[in-house]
Motif scaffolding. Structure first.
Motif, short mmCIF file in Angstrom:
data_model
loop_
_atom_site.label_atom_id
_atom_site.label_comp_id
_atom_site.label_asym_id
_atom_site.label_seq_id
_atom_site.Cartn_x
_atom_site.Cartn_y
_atom_site.Cartn_z
N GLU A 47 137.59 100.04 40.37
CA GLU A 47 137.15 101.29 39.74
C GLU A 47 138.34 102.12 39.29
O GLU A 47 138.37 102.63 38.18
N ILE A 48 139.36 102.22 40.15
CA ILE A 48 140.54 103.00 39.82
C ILE A 48 141.31 102.38 38.66
O ILE A 48 141.77 103.08 37.76
N MET A 49 141.43 101.05 38.67
CA MET A 49 142.19 100.36 37.63
C MET A 49 141.40 100.19 36.34
O MET A 49 141.97 99.83 35.31
N GLY A 50 140.08 100.39 36.41
CA GLY A 50 139.26 100.24 35.22
C GLY A 50 139.05 98.78 34.83
O GLY A 50 138.95 98.46 33.64
N ILE A 51 139.00 97.90 35.84
CA ILE A 51 138.81 96.48 35.58
C ILE A 51 137.71 95.95 36.52
O ILE A 51 137.23 96.69 37.38
N LYS A 52 137.36 94.68 36.40
CA LYS A 52 136.34 94.08 37.26
C LYS A 52 136.94 93.73 38.62
O LYS A 52 138.13 93.45 38.74
N GLU A 53 136.06 93.71 39.62
CA GLU A 53 136.49 93.39 40.98
C GLU A 53 137.14 92.01 41.05
O GLU A 53 138.15 91.81 41.73
N ALA A 54 136.58 91.04 40.34
CA ALA A 54 137.14 89.69 40.34
C ALA A 54 138.55 89.68 39.76
O ALA A 54 139.41 88.89 40.19
N THR A 55 138.81 90.55 38.81
CA THR A 55 140.13 90.63 38.21
C THR A 55 141.14 91.19 39.21
O THR A 55 142.29 90.75 39.26
N VAL A 56 140.72 92.14 40.03
CA VAL A 56 141.59 92.65 41.10
C VAL A 56 141.95 91.50 42.03
O VAL A 56 143.11 91.31 42.39
N ASP A 93 158.31 95.61 41.96
CA ASP A 93 158.89 94.88 40.82
C ASP A 93 157.92 93.89 40.19
O ASP A 93 158.26 93.24 39.19
N LEU A 94 156.73 93.74 40.76
CA LEU A 94 155.72 92.83 40.19
C LEU A 94 155.25 93.35 38.85
O LEU A 94 155.39 94.54 38.54
N PRO A 95 154.63 92.48 38.04
CA PRO A 95 154.00 92.96 36.81
C PRO A 95 153.00 94.07 37.14
O PRO A 95 152.40 94.08 38.22
N GLU A 96 152.82 94.99 36.23
CA GLU A 96 152.07 96.21 36.46
C GLU A 96 150.70 96.02 37.11
O GLU A 96 150.38 96.66 38.11
N LYS A 97 149.87 95.15 36.59
CA LYS A 97 148.52 94.97 37.13
C LYS A 97 148.56 94.38 38.54
O LYS A 97 147.79 94.78 39.40
N GLN A 98 149.47 93.42 38.78
CA GLN A 98 149.60 92.85 40.12
C GLN A 98 150.07 93.90 41.10
O GLN A 98 149.53 94.02 42.20
N ARG A 99 151.07 94.66 40.70
CA ARG A 99 151.61 95.72 41.57
C ARG A 99 150.52 96.72 41.93
O ARG A 99 150.34 97.07 43.08
N ASP A 100 149.79 97.18 40.93
CA ASP A 100 148.74 98.18 41.17
C ASP A 100 147.68 97.63 42.12
O ASP A 100 147.26 98.32 43.05
N ALA A 101 147.26 96.40 41.90
CA ALA A 101 146.23 95.79 42.74
C ALA A 101 146.71 95.67 44.19
O ALA A 101 145.99 96.04 45.12
N VAL A 102 147.92 95.20 44.39
CA VAL A 102 148.45 95.03 45.75
C VAL A 102 148.61 96.37 46.44
O VAL A 102 148.23 96.53 47.61
N LEU A 103 149.15 97.35 45.75
CA LEU A 103 149.35 98.65 46.38
C LEU A 103 148.03 99.33 46.72
O LEU A 103 147.89 99.93 47.78
N LEU A 104 147.05 99.21 45.84
CA LEU A 104 145.75 99.82 46.14
C LEU A 104 145.05 99.12 47.30
O LEU A 104 144.50 99.78 48.18
N VAL A 105 145.10 97.79 47.31
CA VAL A 105 144.39 97.03 48.34
C VAL A 105 145.13 97.07 49.69
O VAL A 105 144.51 97.29 50.72
N TYR A 106 146.43 96.88 49.68
CA TYR A 106 147.16 96.77 50.94
C TYR A 106 147.80 98.08 51.40
O TYR A 106 147.74 98.41 52.58
N ALA A 107 148.41 98.83 50.50
CA ALA A 107 149.05 100.08 50.91
C ALA A 107 148.03 101.19 51.10
O ALA A 107 148.10 101.96 52.06
#
Length: 170
Positions: A146-155, A122-136
């Motif tokens: 790389e997957i999200m197409g953003i900078k590492e610091a932004t993740v 239910d998190l905002p899209e970018k937060q959800r994607d970052a958490v699921l990629l990093v933790y799940a």
């Protein structure tokens, strides 16, 4: 080996395309399950991704890893499904997994885990994607970027913001 299969599939080799799908189906389905939260939607997403890969394979240019490209297509397919309002029984499969025969501590831990991942979805899209990629998915911040197409610091920022939000919710 994957690159050779991709090249053959791009040239119309159906057997090579089948091997690519077979090699990556578990990744697609697991990712879809984590994002959707239930088996039915995950299966729908996985099927849609396989169809999309068939039409999109010619456009894969090799600038990123094939698996990263498949992740992106899977995430976009999940988002499309969610935007279209096709969520069906979001929690039905999760609740069905708890049965009276389960041990109470296991049952409590399973319910807490489901609540956490439901809150993450239910998190905002970018937060959800970052958490699921990093933790799940247990990817590094660099791989998630790389997957999200953003900078590492932004993740890192999105993960930090998600933690703050989740602390307030749970």
């Amino acid at each position: 080996m994957t690159r050779a299969l991709v090249t053959r599939a791009q040239n119309g080799d159906a057997q090579a395309f089948g091997e690519l799908i077979e090699d990556h189906y578990d990744l697609i389905h697991r990712t879809a399950w984590k994002w959707c939260g239930n088996r039915s939607d995950a299966e729908d997403v996985a099927q849609d991704v396989c169809v999309k890969l068939g039409s999109a394979i010619a456009g894969f240019d090799g600038r990123s890893a094939f698996s990263s490209w498949v992740y992106r297509i899977t995430l976009n397919t999940v988002r499309d499904m969610q935007r279209a309002g096709q969520r069906r029984g979001k929690y039905a499969d999760a609740y069905a997994e708890i049965s009276p025969e389960d041990h109470p501590p296991d049952q409590e831990e399973a319910a807490t885990s489901r609540q956490l991942w439901a809150a993450v979805r239910d998190l905002p899209e970018k937060q959800r994607d970052a958490v699921l990629l990093v933790y799940a998915e247990e990817l590094s911040h660099a791989a998630a970027a790389e997957i999200m197409g953003i900078k590492e610091a932004t993740v890192s920022y999105h993960v930090h913001e998600a933690r703050k939000t989740l602390r307030g919710l749970l």
